[in-house]
Design an enzyme around this catalytic site. Sequence first.
Site: not given
Length: 276
Positions: A101, A176, A200
């Site tokens: 990511w 993040d 999530k």
Amino acid sequence: MTRPYNFSAGPAAIPNEVLEQAAAEMLDWNGSGMGVMEMSHRGKEFLSIYEQAEADLRELLAVPANFKILFMQGGGLAENAIVPMNLSRAGAVDFVVTGSWSQKSQKEARKYASEVNVIASGEDAGFTTLPDPAAWKISRGASYLHICSNETINGIEFHQLPDLKALGSDAPLVIDFSSHVASRPVDWSRVGLAFGGAQKNLGPAGLTLVVVREDLLGHALPSCPSAFDYKTVADNQSMYNTPPTWGIYVAGLTFQWLKRQREGSHSGVAAMEQRN
Ligand SMILES: Cc1ncc(COP(=O)(O)O)c(C=O)c1O
């Protein structure tokens, strides 16, 4: 009905109580005769849902008063572009790459920032260890430093956020926190901006959470779309354009569920940390 264990990383399982309340209110929210998906985002009904969700999240994550909470769209990957469009004007952008990511984030930032430096990477070690912050070569005058505080695929998590001041840097830290938001308290004294998709840990896909320190607003590149300029979004209480109303509502129910959680003497996010 039996609901199986669902370990999907995202969109992920939502607490039964939240889904049941959303189902019960589907056709008629609070006697209004309308479901939340049918309401004007500027009407008093939705404004009360929005204000409650914002206040609950602020309390839950102990977000200080000098940070704005923005409810946006586009998910984590859009933030990989929106962050540099808003924050990269001052100078080099630094990345610590600890998995796929943050790798994607640094690649995307190259489209917008004049200089992007990967100042530490766990790639040579197959993304199995966290590069020691003491060895990070932070760029002089960096406009921000980006980390992915939990790499969902590679499994590298920062158990403590780096203290950039102690490392000799004034750069704001961008995190993040898509895949561990609300699973533990956040040390906001170390953070300039945090972002994550809701799907999530917070609610349905389609809602992106951004928490940004006020002094970082108002520095967007001239080419930044108005709907993605954090200052414009903040000045309009996330309603410069139509916000993801359903996502905000269901996330708001999840915030209330999280506030009700208890684990020993702990409640809310601290209870989630104990449970995890
Ligand atoms: C840490 C992290 N960042 C970003 C993303 C991508 O987010 P989105 O799908 O919301 O763009 C994910 C997973 O999907 C993720 O786990």
